[in-house]
Design a protein around this motif. Structure first.
Motif, PDB file in Angstrom:
ATOM      1  N   CYS A  15     -14.142   3.798  38.099  1.00 46.13           N
ATOM      2  CA  CYS A  15     -15.524   3.585  37.671  1.00 46.13           C
ATOM      3  C   CYS A  15     -16.299   3.032  38.857  1.00 46.13           C
ATOM      4  O   CYS A  15     -15.823   2.144  39.569  1.00 46.13           O
ATOM      5  CB  CYS A  15     -15.567   2.613  36.493  1.00 46.13           C
ATOM      6  SG  CYS A  15     -17.236   2.137  36.001  1.00 46.13           S
ATOM      7  N   ILE A  22      -9.809   5.260  35.109  1.00 43.70           N
ATOM      8  CA  ILE A  22      -9.971   5.990  33.856  1.00 43.70           C
ATOM      9  C   ILE A  22      -9.584   7.448  34.066  1.00 43.70           C
ATOM     10  O   ILE A  22      -9.735   7.982  35.168  1.00 43.70           O
ATOM     11  CB  ILE A  22     -11.421   5.910  33.343  1.00 43.70           C
ATOM     12  CG1 ILE A  22     -12.410   6.227  34.469  1.00 43.70           C
ATOM     13  CG2 ILE A  22     -11.732   4.582  32.733  1.00 43.70           C
ATOM     14  CD1 ILE A  22     -13.847   6.263  34.061  1.00 43.70           C
ATOM     15  N   GLU A  26     -12.105  11.649  30.590  1.00 45.25           N
ATOM     16  CA  GLU A  26     -12.886  10.719  29.780  1.00 45.25           C
ATOM     17  C   GLU A  26     -14.033  10.080  30.548  1.00 45.25           C
ATOM     18  O   GLU A  26     -14.823   9.333  29.978  1.00 45.25           O
ATOM     19  CB  GLU A  26     -11.974   9.626  29.215  1.00 45.25           C
ATOM     20  CG  GLU A  26     -10.944  10.164  28.244  1.00 45.25           C
ATOM     21  CD  GLU A  26     -10.058   9.080  27.677  1.00 45.25           C
ATOM     22  OE1 GLU A  26     -10.487   7.912  27.661  1.00 45.25           O
ATOM     23  OE2 GLU A  26      -8.949   9.409  27.253  1.00 45.25           O
ATOM     24  N   THR A  28     -17.554   9.633  32.557  1.00 46.72           N
ATOM     25  CA  THR A  28     -18.912  10.159  32.575  1.00 46.72           C
ATOM     26  C   THR A  28     -19.302  10.255  34.035  1.00 46.72           C
ATOM     27  O   THR A  28     -19.047   9.337  34.809  1.00 46.72           O
ATOM     28  CB  THR A  28     -19.873   9.186  31.855  1.00 46.72           C
ATOM     29  OG1 THR A  28     -19.412   8.996  30.529  1.00 46.72           O
ATOM     30  CG2 THR A  28     -21.281   9.724  31.832  1.00 46.72           C
ATOM     31  N   TYR A  39     -18.243   6.855  35.737  1.00 43.22           N
ATOM     32  CA  TYR A  39     -18.414   5.627  34.963  1.00 43.22           C
ATOM     33  C   TYR A  39     -17.485   5.652  33.774  1.00 43.22           C
ATOM     34  O   TYR A  39     -17.258   6.695  33.174  1.00 43.22           O
ATOM     35  CB  TYR A  39     -19.860   5.502  34.459  1.00 43.22           C
ATOM     36  CG  TYR A  39     -20.834   5.689  35.579  1.00 43.22           C
ATOM     37  CD1 TYR A  39     -21.106   4.654  36.444  1.00 43.22           C
ATOM     38  CD2 TYR A  39     -21.423   6.911  35.807  1.00 43.22           C
ATOM     39  CE1 TYR A  39     -21.955   4.828  37.509  1.00 43.22           C
ATOM     40  CE2 TYR A  39     -22.277   7.098  36.865  1.00 43.22           C
ATOM     41  CZ  TYR A  39     -22.541   6.054  37.714  1.00 43.22           C
ATOM     42  OH  TYR A  39     -23.376   6.237  38.765  1.00 43.22           O
ATOM     43  N   CYS A  40     -16.989   4.472  33.400  1.00 41.82           N
ATOM     44  CA  CYS A  40     -16.077   4.392  32.262  1.00 41.82           C
ATOM     45  C   CYS A  40     -16.842   4.416  30.944  1.00 41.82           C
ATOM     46  O   CYS A  40     -16.268   4.694  29.901  1.00 41.82           O
ATOM     47  CB  CYS A  40     -15.187   3.156  32.356  1.00 41.82           C
ATOM     48  SG  CYS A  40     -16.088   1.601  32.370  1.00 41.82           S
ATOM     49  N   GLY A  41     -18.129   4.146  30.983  1.00 41.82           N
ATOM     50  CA  GLY A  41     -18.922   4.171  29.765  1.00 41.82           C
ATOM     51  C   GLY A  41     -20.397   3.978  30.054  1.00 41.82           C
ATOM     52  O   GLY A  41     -20.821   3.830  31.203  1.00 41.82           O
ATOM     53  N   LEU A  42     -21.186   3.986  29.007  1.00 40.47           N
ATOM     54  CA  LEU A  42     -22.635   3.871  29.166  1.00 40.47           C
ATOM     55  C   LEU A  42     -23.076   2.521  29.704  1.00 40.47           C
ATOM     56  O   LEU A  42     -24.080   2.427  30.409  1.00 40.47           O
ATOM     57  CB  LEU A  42     -23.326   4.152  27.829  1.00 40.47           C
ATOM     58  CG  LEU A  42     -23.224   5.597  27.339  1.00 40.47           C
ATOM     59  CD1 LEU A  42     -23.862   5.731  25.967  1.00 40.47           C
ATOM     60  CD2 LEU A  42     -23.869   6.546  28.327  1.00 40.47           C
ATOM     61  N   GLU A  43     -22.340   1.454  29.392  1.00 40.33           N
ATOM     62  CA  GLU A  43     -22.711   0.131  29.895  1.00 40.33           C
ATOM     63  C   GLU A  43     -22.664   0.093  31.420  1.00 40.33           C
ATOM     64  O   GLU A  43     -23.576  -0.412  32.066  1.00 40.33           O
ATOM     65  CB  GLU A  43     -21.803  -0.937  29.299  1.00 40.33           C
ATOM     66  CG  GLU A  43     -22.011  -1.148  27.820  1.00 40.33           C
ATOM     67  CD  GLU A  43     -20.995  -2.096  27.222  1.00 40.33           C
ATOM     68  OE1 GLU A  43     -20.141  -2.623  27.956  1.00 40.33           O
ATOM     69  OE2 GLU A  43     -21.063  -2.309  26.003  1.00 40.33           O
ATOM     70  N   CYS A  44     -21.600   0.640  31.992  1.00 37.82           N
ATOM     71  CA  CYS A  44     -21.484   0.661  33.448  1.00 37.82           C
ATOM     72  C   CYS A  44     -22.523   1.600  34.054  1.00 37.82           C
ATOM     73  O   CYS A  44     -23.107   1.292  35.102  1.00 37.82           O
ATOM     74  CB  CYS A  44     -20.073   1.069  33.873  1.00 37.82           C
ATOM     75  SG  CYS A  44     -18.874  -0.273  33.738  1.00 37.82           S
ATOM     76  N   TYR A  45     -22.794   2.722  33.400  1.00 39.72           N
ATOM     77  CA  TYR A  45     -23.820   3.634  33.902  1.00 39.72           C
ATOM     78  C   TYR A  45     -25.182   2.941  33.919  1.00 39.72           C
ATOM     79  O   TYR A  45     -25.914   3.025  34.898  1.00 39.72           O
ATOM     80  CB  TYR A  45     -23.892   4.907  33.065  1.00 39.72           C
ATOM     81  CG  TYR A  45     -25.077   5.764  33.447  1.00 39.72           C
ATOM     82  CD1 TYR A  45     -25.058   6.503  34.626  1.00 39.72           C
ATOM     83  CD2 TYR A  45     -26.211   5.794  32.661  1.00 39.72           C
ATOM     84  CE1 TYR A  45     -26.154   7.255  35.005  1.00 39.72           C
ATOM     85  CE2 TYR A  45     -27.306   6.551  33.031  1.00 39.72           C
ATOM     86  CZ  TYR A  45     -27.276   7.291  34.201  1.00 39.72           C
ATOM     87  OH  TYR A  45     -28.364   8.026  34.565  1.00 39.72           O
TER      88      TYR A  45
END
Length: 70
Positions: A15, A22, A26, A28, A39-45
């Motif tokens: 990430c 990750i 999976e 992003t 990115y591992c998820g929307l929060e990190c993005y």
């Protein structure tokens, strides 16, 4: 005879924000200017996007304005 299949570990990426490993499937991703960031998820993005926007604003303030001298 039973046929055995070799288990292959999924390809992993880090990430861009928290450096968590990750699976690529999976992650992003966003294509930046010359590379792809993951990115591992929307929060990190969202965190990356806010940091990038702040840096861009700072760079605009520090760069001299273009003046046409014609």
């Amino acid at each position: 005879m039973i046929e055995q299949h070799k288990i292959i570990a999924p390809e992993k990426v880090a990430c861009e924000v928290c450096f968590k490993e990750i699976p690529l499937s999976e992650a992003t991703s966003v294509k930046a200017t010359d590379y792809i960031v993951y990115y591992c998820g929307l929060e990190c993005y969202d965190q990356w996007k806010k940091q990038k926007d702040q840096k861009d604003q700072k760079d605009q303030k520090e760069s001299p304005a273009f003046v046409d001298e014609d």
